[in-house]
Enzyme design. Sequence first.
Site, PDB file in Angstrom:
ATOM      1  N   SER A  14       0.983  -1.179   0.074  1.00  0.00           N
ATOM      2  CA  SER A  14       0.021   0.069   0.286  1.00  0.00           C
ATOM      3  C   SER A  14       0.803   1.342  -0.019  1.00  0.00           C
ATOM      4  O   SER A  14       2.085   1.093   0.009  1.00  0.00           O
ATOM      5  CB  SER A  14      -0.923  -0.228   1.361  1.00  0.00           C
ATOM      6  OG  SER A  14      -0.211  -0.171   2.435  1.00  0.00           O
ATOM      7  N   LYS A  18      -1.624   5.771  -5.305  1.00  0.00           N
ATOM      8  CA  LYS A  18      -2.555   5.250  -6.080  1.00  0.00           C
ATOM      9  C   LYS A  18      -3.374   6.570  -6.347  1.00  0.00           C
ATOM     10  O   LYS A  18      -4.128   6.882  -7.224  1.00  0.00           O
ATOM     11  CB  LYS A  18      -3.296   4.252  -5.540  1.00  0.00           C
ATOM     12  CG  LYS A  18      -3.539   2.981  -6.544  1.00  0.00           C
ATOM     13  CD  LYS A  18      -4.292   1.928  -5.935  1.00  0.00           C
ATOM     14  CE  LYS A  18      -4.390   1.891  -4.561  1.00  0.00           C
ATOM     15  NZ  LYS A  18      -5.232   1.319  -3.746  1.00  0.00           N
ATOM     16  N   GLY A  19      -3.694   7.163  -5.061  1.00  0.00           N
ATOM     17  CA  GLY A  19      -4.641   8.576  -5.161  1.00  0.00           C
ATOM     18  C   GLY A  19      -4.006   9.440  -6.143  1.00  0.00           C
ATOM     19  O   GLY A  19      -4.814  10.061  -6.725  1.00  0.00           O
ATOM     20  N   LEU A  20      -2.614   9.716  -6.056  1.00  0.00           N
ATOM     21  CA  LEU A  20      -1.890  10.603  -6.775  1.00  0.00           C
ATOM     22  C   LEU A  20      -1.689  10.195  -8.249  1.00  0.00           C
ATOM     23  O   LEU A  20      -1.956  11.283  -9.088  1.00  0.00           O
ATOM     24  CB  LEU A  20      -0.591  10.855  -6.478  1.00  0.00           C
ATOM     25  CG  LEU A  20      -0.086  11.897  -5.606  1.00  0.00           C
ATOM     26  CD1 LEU A  20       1.313  11.681  -5.142  1.00  0.00           C
ATOM     27  CD2 LEU A  20      -0.211  13.046  -6.087  1.00  0.00           C
ATOM     28  N   ASP A 148      -5.968  -8.306  -0.675  1.00  0.00           N
ATOM     29  CA  ASP A 148      -6.702  -8.222   0.675  1.00  0.00           C
ATOM     30  C   ASP A 148      -8.232  -8.881   0.614  1.00  0.00           C
ATOM     31  O   ASP A 148      -8.778  -8.782  -0.395  1.00  0.00           O
ATOM     32  CB  ASP A 148      -6.802  -6.603   0.778  1.00  0.00           C
ATOM     33  CG  ASP A 148      -5.497  -5.949   0.703  1.00  0.00           C
ATOM     34  OD1 ASP A 148      -4.421  -6.493   1.103  1.00  0.00           O
ATOM     35  OD2 ASP A 148      -5.592  -4.824   0.642  1.00  0.00           O
ATOM     36  N   PRO A 191       7.647  -9.490  -7.624  1.00  0.00           N
ATOM     37  CA  PRO A 191       6.474  -9.100  -7.032  1.00  0.00           C
ATOM     38  C   PRO A 191       5.116  -8.718  -7.622  1.00  0.00           C
ATOM     39  O   PRO A 191       4.057  -9.013  -7.662  1.00  0.00           O
ATOM     40  CB  PRO A 191       6.848  -7.964  -5.966  1.00  0.00           C
ATOM     41  CG  PRO A 191       8.166  -8.116  -5.735  1.00  0.00           C
ATOM     42  CD  PRO A 191       8.758  -8.733  -7.172  1.00  0.00           C
ATOM     43  N   GLN A 193       4.561  -9.757 -11.030  1.00  0.00           N
ATOM     44  CA  GLN A 193       4.158 -10.666 -11.663  1.00  0.00           C
ATOM     45  C   GLN A 193       3.240 -11.524 -10.807  1.00  0.00           C
ATOM     46  O   GLN A 193       2.015 -11.825 -11.372  1.00  0.00           O
ATOM     47  CB  GLN A 193       5.462 -11.762 -12.047  1.00  0.00           C
ATOM     48  CG  GLN A 193       6.523 -11.216 -12.867  1.00  0.00           C
ATOM     49  CD  GLN A 193       7.299 -12.356 -13.295  1.00  0.00           C
ATOM     50  OE1 GLN A 193       7.347 -13.468 -13.249  1.00  0.00           O
ATOM     51  NE2 GLN A 193       8.678 -11.756 -13.603  1.00  0.00           N
ATOM     52  N   GLY A 355      -8.477  20.735  15.226  1.00  0.00           N
ATOM     53  CA  GLY A 355      -8.120  19.597  16.168  1.00  0.00           C
ATOM     54  C   GLY A 355      -9.395  19.444  17.045  1.00  0.00           C
ATOM     55  O   GLY A 355     -10.269  20.171  16.997  1.00  0.00           O
ATOM     56  N   CYS A 382      -9.894  26.584  12.203  1.00  0.00           N
ATOM     57  CA  CYS A 382     -11.049  26.031  12.985  1.00  0.00           C
ATOM     58  C   CYS A 382     -10.746  25.775  14.557  1.00  0.00           C
ATOM     59  O   CYS A 382     -10.892  26.906  15.000  1.00  0.00           O
ATOM     60  CB  CYS A 382     -11.141  24.560  12.626  1.00  0.00           C
ATOM     61  SG  CYS A 382     -13.001  23.922  12.783  1.00  0.00           S
ATOM     62  N   HIS A 513     -12.358  25.535   7.223  1.00  0.00           N
ATOM     63  CA  HIS A 513     -10.951  24.747   6.709  1.00  0.00           C
ATOM     64  C   HIS A 513     -10.914  25.116   5.329  1.00  0.00           C
ATOM     65  O   HIS A 513     -11.063  24.429   4.307  1.00  0.00           O
ATOM     66  CB  HIS A 513     -11.286  23.337   6.725  1.00  0.00           C
ATOM     67  CG  HIS A 513     -11.373  22.676   8.060  1.00  0.00           C
ATOM     68  ND1 HIS A 513     -10.223  22.367   8.891  1.00  0.00           N
ATOM     69  CD2 HIS A 513     -12.272  22.325   8.969  1.00  0.00           C
ATOM     70  CE1 HIS A 513     -10.534  22.027   9.855  1.00  0.00           C
ATOM     71  NE2 HIS A 513     -11.702  21.860  10.091  1.00  0.00           N
ATOM     72  N   GLU A 515      -8.182  25.226   3.765  1.00  0.00           N
ATOM     73  CA  GLU A 515      -7.089  24.373   2.970  1.00  0.00           C
ATOM     74  C   GLU A 515      -7.674  23.418   1.920  1.00  0.00           C
ATOM     75  O   GLU A 515      -6.949  23.142   1.001  1.00  0.00           O
ATOM     76  CB  GLU A 515      -6.298  23.602   4.101  1.00  0.00           C
ATOM     77  CG  GLU A 515      -6.857  22.512   4.869  1.00  0.00           C
ATOM     78  CD  GLU A 515      -7.893  23.063   5.987  1.00  0.00           C
ATOM     79  OE1 GLU A 515      -8.008  24.178   6.387  1.00  0.00           O
ATOM     80  OE2 GLU A 515      -7.880  22.255   7.076  1.00  0.00           O
TER      81      GLU A 515
HETATM   82  N1  GLN Z   1     -12.702  20.779  18.216  1.00  0.00           N
HETATM   83  C1  GLN Z   1     -13.329  21.923  17.645  1.00  0.00           C
HETATM   84  C2  GLN Z   1     -14.989  21.583  17.548  1.00  0.00           C
HETATM   85  O1  GLN Z   1     -15.657  20.422  17.445  1.00  0.00           O
HETATM   86  C3  GLN Z   1     -12.611  22.219  16.367  1.00  0.00           C
HETATM   87  C4  GLN Z   1     -13.031  21.253  15.381  1.00  0.00           C
HETATM   88  C5  GLN Z   1     -11.885  21.329  14.098  1.00  0.00           C
HETATM   89  O2  GLN Z   1     -11.191  21.875  14.396  1.00  0.00           O
HETATM   90  N2  GLN Z   1     -12.342  20.900  13.059  1.00  0.00           N
HETATM   91  O3  GLN Z   1     -15.621  22.730  17.545  1.00  0.00           O
END
Ligand code: GLN
Length: 543
Positions: A14, A18-20, A148, A191, A193, A355, A382, A513, A515
């Site tokens: 793995s 593959k995604g890339l 798998d 491998p 093959q 987080g 966030c 988010h 990003e």
């Molecule tokens: N823990 C925070 C919440 O639930 C922030 C979540 C996050 O950063 N995605 O609001």
Amino acid sequence: MVSKFIFVTGGVVSSLGKGLTTASIGLLLRARGLSVRVQKLDPYINVDPGTMNPFQHGEVFVTDDGAETDLDLGHYERFIDRPMSQESNYTTGRIYSDVIERERRGEYLGATVQVVPHITNAIKEAFTSLESDDVDVIMVELGGTVGDIEGLPYIEAFRQFSLEREDNDVMFIHLTLIPYLSASGEVKTKPTQHSVQKLREYGIQPDMLICRTEVHVSEDHKEKIALFCNVNKKRVIDEKNVDHSIYEVPIMLRDQCVDATICKHFGIESKEPVITDWEKMIQTVINPDHDVEIAVVGKYIALTDSYKSVYEALTHGGIANKSKVTFRKVEAEEIEAQGADKLLAGVSGVLVPGGFGLRGAEGKMAAIKWARESKVPYLGLCYGLQCAVIEYARNVCGVKDAISAEWFDEEGVGDLSKAFVALMDSQQKVTAKGGTMRLGAYACSLKKDTLARAAYDAEIVRERHRHRYEVNPEKVETLKKHGMTISGRNPDSQLVEIIELADHPWFVATQAHPEFKSRPTNAHPLFKAFINAALKHNGSIDG
Ligand code: GLN
């Protein structure tokens, strides 16, 4: 016209990318003017990756329509530049719960419900759901490795489907590893093959082999692979590790006519792919004018995949400023142990990503305090906004025991009346219980004359969310009174979306988010502005 299907499987090990590879092929087909859809099938039993530990699974990628999905969808979006959706990711858990629900409703009319045909039919329904008159090619990537146990129903569904369609409607691409043994200085084809033998045992003959290698595969080896794997030598592709950036993969595949071969297989007439912007972007990656170091302070920092889209977006922000971005990955708890001064000294920007939970939160706030006081550019995402708000409440507004209700709810820590970040009910009132996850795209209206408005250069923007807690509306006045600017709010609920500080060169945090929406050739505005501020901070550019 019916859509054509490409099934991408992986062999030997793995993490081959593959995604890339799937994303790169998608990019090339799209650059030929074709309309492309991509789907990831994950053979695990979780219904979605939403509750999976980032250490095991990496980042959860969120779509506009609020699906919590596999991080490969991030590659698809960044390369193919099309938004993914709920339909772009299925897991075994999702397929089975669908089938079991139908069984409970009596839809199978008393039949014995079995893997074949009921599960395999549900899998076929999943990938054919993307089919439509205006879609030329559907790429379906199967997670895991051929052999798998979990992957078997999917491979069986692919096989059955290929029998139901015309020969040139379906193509199988197998991504495999050709290991290089440095001791003997040779590459090994065995491998691969074996892995192709396994596929053929399941009734699938790959139409193309993409070989991941450390060194180029020689013509002799290609011949051998072609012979033993029953694939035309022209369709044995060499995908050597890239020199500079993963963004070089599409170029490498185009140079070996992968997209042309696919179109030929399907009998699709199309123009040569135009990817001049992409190629220009790679030149910037290879020859940047500047270099800037950014600290990313998080809880799952040991695994790059946990914040995959954050690193990508920072890289894009760098590209937009002709700069390389170097990451200093800092474990939040290490800051608690060793102090922000020691671990952050010298960086030109600090980013705290999303987080959950109390662990590491004090370290994140110490990092934010350091960035705020040392006037180092800060971008909070966030939880990175929530921690910035609590840090400000504690150290600027003088509410020493400010908390997030999340810490109280989960660990019984603190006093709820001091919650600057709290749970909301549907009327936008603070509540002690419930509160649903705000998931998917929400609008944000931006205040005039703010850093956020300048970065976005728009009045209303839409960003993806994934959080339960919000900045407590009852505490906003306190924050404002002490100098915090609320630069973005949700136009419907008035919830805080973006905050910033006026007496700081660049301190911006968002509840969303961003990003997830950044692209290599089109950096997200906040990341572009953040890296620009960081380059001013380190003196690379004037400001
Ligand atoms: N823990 C925070 C919440 O639930 C922030 C979540 C996050 O950063 N995605 O609001």
